[in-house]
Design a protein around this motif. Sequence first.
Motif, PDB file in Angstrom:
ATOM      1  N   ASN A   1       0.826  -1.197   0.000  1.00 18.57           N
ATOM      2  CA  ASN A   1       0.000   0.000   0.000  1.00 18.57           C
ATOM      3  C   ASN A   1       0.866   1.255   0.000  1.00 18.57           C
ATOM      4  OD1 ASN A   1      -2.328   1.581   0.131  1.00 18.57           O
ATOM      5  ND2 ASN A   1      -2.312   1.566   2.370  1.00 18.57           N
ATOM      6  N   PHE A   2       1.889   1.277   0.837  1.00 19.28           N
ATOM      7  CA  PHE A   2       2.803   2.427   0.906  1.00 19.28           C
ATOM      8  C   PHE A   2       3.497   2.658  -0.436  1.00 19.28           C
ATOM      9  CE2 PHE A   2       7.140   3.992   1.970  1.00 19.28           C
ATOM     10  CZ  PHE A   2       6.777   5.268   2.359  1.00 19.28           C
ATOM     11  N   ILE A   3       3.978   1.597  -1.051  1.00 19.86           N
ATOM     12  CA  ILE A   3       4.670   1.715  -2.335  1.00 19.86           C
ATOM     13  C   ILE A   3       3.722   2.228  -3.414  1.00 19.86           C
ATOM     14  CG2 ILE A   3       5.762   0.368  -4.181  1.00 19.86           C
ATOM     15  CD1 ILE A   3       7.020  -1.340  -1.890  1.00 19.86           C
ATOM     16  N   LEU A   4       2.481   1.734  -3.418  1.00 24.71           N
ATOM     17  CA  LEU A   4       1.509   2.209  -4.400  1.00 24.71           C
ATOM     18  C   LEU A   4       1.147   3.674  -4.188  1.00 24.71           C
ATOM     19  CD1 LEU A   4      -0.870  -0.872  -4.685  1.00 24.71           C
ATOM     20  CD2 LEU A   4       0.620   0.072  -6.460  1.00 24.71           C
TER      21      LEU A   4
ATOM     22  N   PHE B   1       3.998   5.642  -5.531  1.00 26.00           N
ATOM     23  CA  PHE B   1       4.004   5.578  -6.989  1.00 26.00           C
ATOM     24  C   PHE B   1       2.965   6.513  -7.589  1.00 26.00           C
ATOM     25  CE2 PHE B   1       2.084   3.702 -10.816  1.00 26.00           C
ATOM     26  CZ  PHE B   1       3.161   3.788 -11.683  1.00 26.00           C
ATOM     27  N   PHE B   2       1.732   6.454  -7.070  1.00 20.00           N
ATOM     28  CA  PHE B   2       0.668   7.296  -7.613  1.00 20.00           C
ATOM     29  C   PHE B   2       0.906   8.777  -7.303  1.00 20.00           C
ATOM     30  CE2 PHE B   2      -1.953   3.286  -7.376  1.00 20.00           C
ATOM     31  CZ  PHE B   2      -1.917   3.074  -8.742  1.00 20.00           C
TER      32      PHE B   2
ATOM     33  N   PRO C   1      11.391  13.195  -5.305  1.00 23.55           N
ATOM     34  CA  PRO C   1      12.583  12.961  -4.489  1.00 23.55           C
ATOM     35  C   PRO C   1      13.664  13.988  -4.815  1.00 23.55           C
ATOM     36  CG  PRO C   1      12.419  11.322  -6.218  1.00 23.55           C
ATOM     37  CD  PRO C   1      11.169  12.143  -6.282  1.00 23.55           C
ATOM     38  N   ASP C   2      14.453  14.322  -3.802  1.00 19.96           N
ATOM     39  CA  ASP C   2      15.564  15.230  -4.011  1.00 19.96           C
ATOM     40  C   ASP C   2      16.816  14.628  -3.383  1.00 19.96           C
ATOM     41  OD1 ASP C   2      14.949  15.522  -1.358  1.00 19.96           O
ATOM     42  OD2 ASP C   2      14.824  17.701  -1.393  1.00 19.96           O
ATOM     43  N   ALA C   3      17.917  15.356  -3.464  1.00 20.05           N
ATOM     44  CA  ALA C   3      19.188  14.844  -2.951  1.00 20.05           C
ATOM     45  C   ALA C   3      19.151  14.656  -1.437  1.00 20.05           C
ATOM     46  CB  ALA C   3      20.317  15.788  -3.333  1.00 20.05           C
ATOM     47  N   GLU C   4      18.466  15.553  -0.728  1.00 16.22           N
ATOM     48  CA  GLU C   4      18.409  15.437   0.726  1.00 16.22           C
ATOM     49  C   GLU C   4      17.645  14.178   1.160  1.00 16.22           C
ATOM     50  OE1 GLU C   4      17.222  18.008   4.681  1.00 16.22           O
ATOM     51  OE2 GLU C   4      17.339  18.996   2.740  1.00 16.22           O
TER      52      GLU C   4
END
Length: 136
Positions: A20-23, A26-27, A36-39
């Motif tokens: 569930n977390f991964i979905l 993703f969405f 996402p960033d470098a930090e």
Amino acid sequence: MFSLAQVGLALATSIGAWLNFILVLFFAARARLIAPDAELGKTLIKLAAAALALALVLAIAAPLVTELLSSWSKFRDESELALLMLLGGLVYGGLVLALFGRRWLSLMRGSAKSAPAATLDQLEGVSPPAAGPDRI
């Protein structure tokens, strides 16, 4: 295949929560609500290092704690668990403080100033419809 009983239920619940977390991630990324960033990458690496160090400490400490409390006749298992939990909390908490420093501690207390969150309209680049007399 062997029966997992209660462990199977816990395992299935854990797998379902991670899926569930991964979905959700993703969405949200597909809808460009997060990026996402470098930090974030640095933070995840630091947390993974702390988790590996915690696993190593607990793997080494578990037999030692078992040996230390082997003469106890009552509450031996519970005491082992409590001692390992205390050790794990101290190790992981210390590592997180060492890796993230005072900034993390101030964020946990809520005293750090953070940037205001962007609204959904700012993220989408679309202004809301004009309010008319029939709209509230």
